[in-house]
Write a protein that holds these residues in place. Structure first.
Motif, PDB file in Angstrom:
ATOM      1  N   ALA A  39       0.818  -1.270   0.014  1.00 33.24           N
ATOM      2  CA  ALA A  39       0.052   0.072   0.081  1.00 33.24           C
ATOM      3  C   ALA A  39       0.765   1.397  -0.145  1.00 33.24           C
ATOM      4  O   ALA A  39       2.009   1.423   0.262  1.00 33.24           O
ATOM      5  CB  ALA A  39      -0.906  -0.254   1.135  1.00 33.24           C
ATOM      6  N   PRO A  40       0.287   2.376  -0.488  1.00 33.63           N
ATOM      7  CA  PRO A  40       1.053   3.474  -0.488  1.00 33.63           C
ATOM      8  C   PRO A  40       1.681   3.803   0.991  1.00 33.63           C
ATOM      9  O   PRO A  40       0.867   4.023   1.840  1.00 33.63           O
ATOM     10  CB  PRO A  40       0.065   4.586  -0.983  1.00 33.63           C
ATOM     11  CG  PRO A  40      -0.825   4.005  -1.556  1.00 33.63           C
ATOM     12  CD  PRO A  40      -1.154   2.459  -1.026  1.00 33.63           C
ATOM     13  N   GLY A  41       3.012   4.175   1.013  1.00 30.08           N
ATOM     14  CA  GLY A  41       3.645   4.442   2.225  1.00 30.08           C
ATOM     15  C   GLY A  41       3.991   3.500   3.250  1.00 30.08           C
ATOM     16  O   GLY A  41       4.377   3.786   4.311  1.00 30.08           O
ATOM     17  N   LYS A  42       3.414   2.203   2.779  1.00 31.47           N
ATOM     18  CA  LYS A  42       3.571   1.084   3.831  1.00 31.47           C
ATOM     19  C   LYS A  42       4.720   0.004   3.137  1.00 31.47           C
ATOM     20  O   LYS A  42       4.879   0.052   1.753  1.00 31.47           O
ATOM     21  CB  LYS A  42       2.297   0.469   4.168  1.00 31.47           C
ATOM     22  CG  LYS A  42       1.177   1.344   4.729  1.00 31.47           C
ATOM     23  CD  LYS A  42       0.192   0.470   5.091  1.00 31.47           C
ATOM     24  CE  LYS A  42      -0.791   1.408   5.676  1.00 31.47           C
ATOM     25  NZ  LYS A  42      -1.852   0.688   6.468  1.00 31.47           N
ATOM     26  N   GLU A  43       5.012  -0.749   3.996  1.00 34.35           N
ATOM     27  CA  GLU A  43       5.936  -2.101   3.632  1.00 34.35           C
ATOM     28  C   GLU A  43       5.301  -3.124   2.877  1.00 34.35           C
ATOM     29  O   GLU A  43       4.020  -3.299   3.047  1.00 34.35           O
ATOM     30  CB  GLU A  43       6.697  -2.718   4.761  1.00 34.35           C
ATOM     31  CG  GLU A  43       7.824  -1.669   5.386  1.00 34.35           C
ATOM     32  CD  GLU A  43       8.581  -2.303   6.530  1.00 34.35           C
ATOM     33  OE1 GLU A  43       9.382  -1.499   6.972  1.00 34.35           O
ATOM     34  OE2 GLU A  43       8.161  -3.427   6.697  1.00 34.35           O
ATOM     35  N   ARG A  44       5.914  -4.000   1.959  1.00 38.96           N
ATOM     36  CA  ARG A  44       5.328  -5.009   1.317  1.00 38.96           C
ATOM     37  C   ARG A  44       4.861  -5.893   2.246  1.00 38.96           C
ATOM     38  O   ARG A  44       5.585  -6.140   3.170  1.00 38.96           O
ATOM     39  CB  ARG A  44       6.023  -5.345   0.312  1.00 38.96           C
ATOM     40  CG  ARG A  44       5.432  -6.612  -0.597  1.00 38.96           C
ATOM     41  CD  ARG A  44       6.345  -6.872  -1.726  1.00 38.96           C
ATOM     42  NE  ARG A  44       6.797  -5.877  -2.801  1.00 38.96           N
ATOM     43  CZ  ARG A  44       7.585  -6.057  -4.042  1.00 38.96           C
ATOM     44  NH1 ARG A  44       7.883  -6.991  -4.263  1.00 38.96           N
ATOM     45  NH2 ARG A  44       7.947  -4.902  -4.466  1.00 38.96           N
ATOM     46  N   GLU A  45       3.719  -6.600   2.169  1.00 35.44           N
ATOM     47  CA  GLU A  45       3.297  -7.550   3.198  1.00 35.44           C
ATOM     48  C   GLU A  45       2.745  -8.799   2.369  1.00 35.44           C
ATOM     49  O   GLU A  45       2.170  -8.633   1.336  1.00 35.44           O
ATOM     50  CB  GLU A  45       2.094  -7.162   3.889  1.00 35.44           C
ATOM     51  CG  GLU A  45       0.845  -6.588   3.418  1.00 35.44           C
ATOM     52  CD  GLU A  45      -0.244  -6.159   4.481  1.00 35.44           C
ATOM     53  OE1 GLU A  45      -0.093  -6.281   5.570  1.00 35.44           O
ATOM     54  OE2 GLU A  45      -1.274  -5.619   3.706  1.00 35.44           O
ATOM     55  N   GLY A  46       2.965  -9.763   3.191  1.00 34.68           N
ATOM     56  CA  GLY A  46       2.239 -11.243   2.666  1.00 34.68           C
ATOM     57  C   GLY A  46       0.822 -11.150   2.535  1.00 34.68           C
ATOM     58  O   GLY A  46       0.433 -10.951   3.875  1.00 34.68           O
ATOM     59  N   VAL A  47       0.094 -11.688   1.669  1.00 39.85           N
ATOM     60  CA  VAL A  47      -1.391 -11.701   1.659  1.00 39.85           C
ATOM     61  C   VAL A  47      -1.893 -13.203   1.768  1.00 39.85           C
ATOM     62  O   VAL A  47      -2.605 -13.497   2.485  1.00 39.85           O
ATOM     63  CB  VAL A  47      -1.709 -11.155   0.263  1.00 39.85           C
ATOM     64  CG1 VAL A  47      -3.156 -11.186   0.278  1.00 39.85           C
ATOM     65  CG2 VAL A  47      -1.594  -9.612   0.319  1.00 39.85           C
ATOM     66  N   SER A  48      -1.149 -13.961   0.957  1.00 36.85           N
ATOM     67  CA  SER A  48      -1.451 -15.400   0.752  1.00 36.85           C
ATOM     68  C   SER A  48      -0.661 -16.241   0.022  1.00 36.85           C
ATOM     69  O   SER A  48       0.064 -15.917  -0.720  1.00 36.85           O
ATOM     70  CB  SER A  48      -3.169 -15.298   0.144  1.00 36.85           C
ATOM     71  OG  SER A  48      -3.470 -16.837  -0.063  1.00 36.85           O
ATOM     72  N   CYS A  49      -0.486 -17.503   0.417  1.00 38.42           N
ATOM     73  CA  CYS A  49       0.377 -18.300  -0.420  1.00 38.42           C
ATOM     74  C   CYS A  49      -0.342 -19.810  -0.549  1.00 38.42           C
ATOM     75  O   CYS A  49      -1.063 -20.136   0.213  1.00 38.42           O
ATOM     76  CB  CYS A  49       1.951 -18.461   0.065  1.00 38.42           C
ATOM     77  SG  CYS A  49       1.988 -19.059   1.475  1.00 38.42           S
ATOM     78  N   ILE A  50       0.323 -20.606  -1.400  1.00 34.42           N
ATOM     79  CA  ILE A  50      -0.361 -21.966  -1.613  1.00 34.42           C
ATOM     80  C   ILE A  50       0.746 -22.686  -1.831  1.00 34.42           C
ATOM     81  O   ILE A  50       1.763 -22.443  -2.691  1.00 34.42           O
ATOM     82  CB  ILE A  50      -1.197 -21.929  -2.798  1.00 34.42           C
ATOM     83  CG1 ILE A  50      -2.097 -23.055  -2.736  1.00 34.42           C
ATOM     84  CG2 ILE A  50      -1.042 -21.434  -4.114  1.00 34.42           C
ATOM     85  CD1 ILE A  50      -3.356 -23.234  -3.639  1.00 34.42           C
ATOM     86  N   SER A  51       0.624 -24.141  -1.134  1.00 30.81           N
ATOM     87  CA  SER A  51       1.831 -24.972  -1.511  1.00 30.81           C
ATOM     88  C   SER A  51       1.921 -25.606  -2.781  1.00 30.81           C
ATOM     89  O   SER A  51       0.782 -25.663  -3.370  1.00 30.81           O
ATOM     90  CB  SER A  51       1.732 -25.839  -0.238  1.00 30.81           C
ATOM     91  OG  SER A  51       0.665 -26.817  -0.708  1.00 30.81           O
ATOM     92  N   SER A  52       2.958 -26.210  -3.147  1.00 28.92           N
ATOM     93  CA  SER A  52       3.038 -26.944  -4.402  1.00 28.92           C
ATOM     94  C   SER A  52       1.993 -27.975  -4.830  1.00 28.92           C
ATOM     95  O   SER A  52       1.506 -27.892  -5.871  1.00 28.92           O
ATOM     96  CB  SER A  52       4.305 -27.497  -4.400  1.00 28.92           C
ATOM     97  OG  SER A  52       4.609 -28.370  -3.517  1.00 28.92           O
TER      98      SER A  52
END
Length: 120
Positions: A39-52
């Protein structure tokens, strides 16, 4: 090769969007993949991930119950269905490939991002 995101845009609060990411030149079967946002002015953050294997998923608390991650290995593709969007979901969304079947060893490839704007 670099992942390529699509599907971003502008939507009103409460609306939905589906993000897509394709990984040209990759064979994804053995790797976890996921989404981050910044987001503007914020650090990158993890939203979601999925395993292989598709068996495990992770969601940030802020999106649980609203976002759904999925993958299609035959298409080398990753998706993020986003429902009940809020203004605080406004961000550039990036897809990423992890170095292993789950997120333990970090990421090695990133897309350039797609902008999602939630505003009335």
């Amino acid at each position: 090769a670099q992942p390529v995101e699509s599907g971003g845009g502008s939507v009103q609060p409460g609306g939905s969007l589906t993000l897509s990411c394709v990984f040209p030149g990759f064979t994804l079967n053995h790797y976890a993949i996921g989404w981050f946002r910044q987001a503007p002015g914020k650090e990158r953050e993890g939203v979601s991930c999925i395993s292989s294997s598709d068996a495990d998923t992770y969601y940030a608390d802020s999106v649980k119950g609203r976002f759904t991650i999925s993958r299609d290995n035959a298409k080398n593709a990753l998706y993020l269905q986003m429902n009940s969007l809020k203004p605080e979901d406004t961000a550039v969304y990036y897809c990423t490939k992890y170095r292993s079947s789950w997120y333990r060893y970090g990421m090695d490839y990133w897309g350039k991002g797609t902008l999602v704007t939630v505003s009335s």
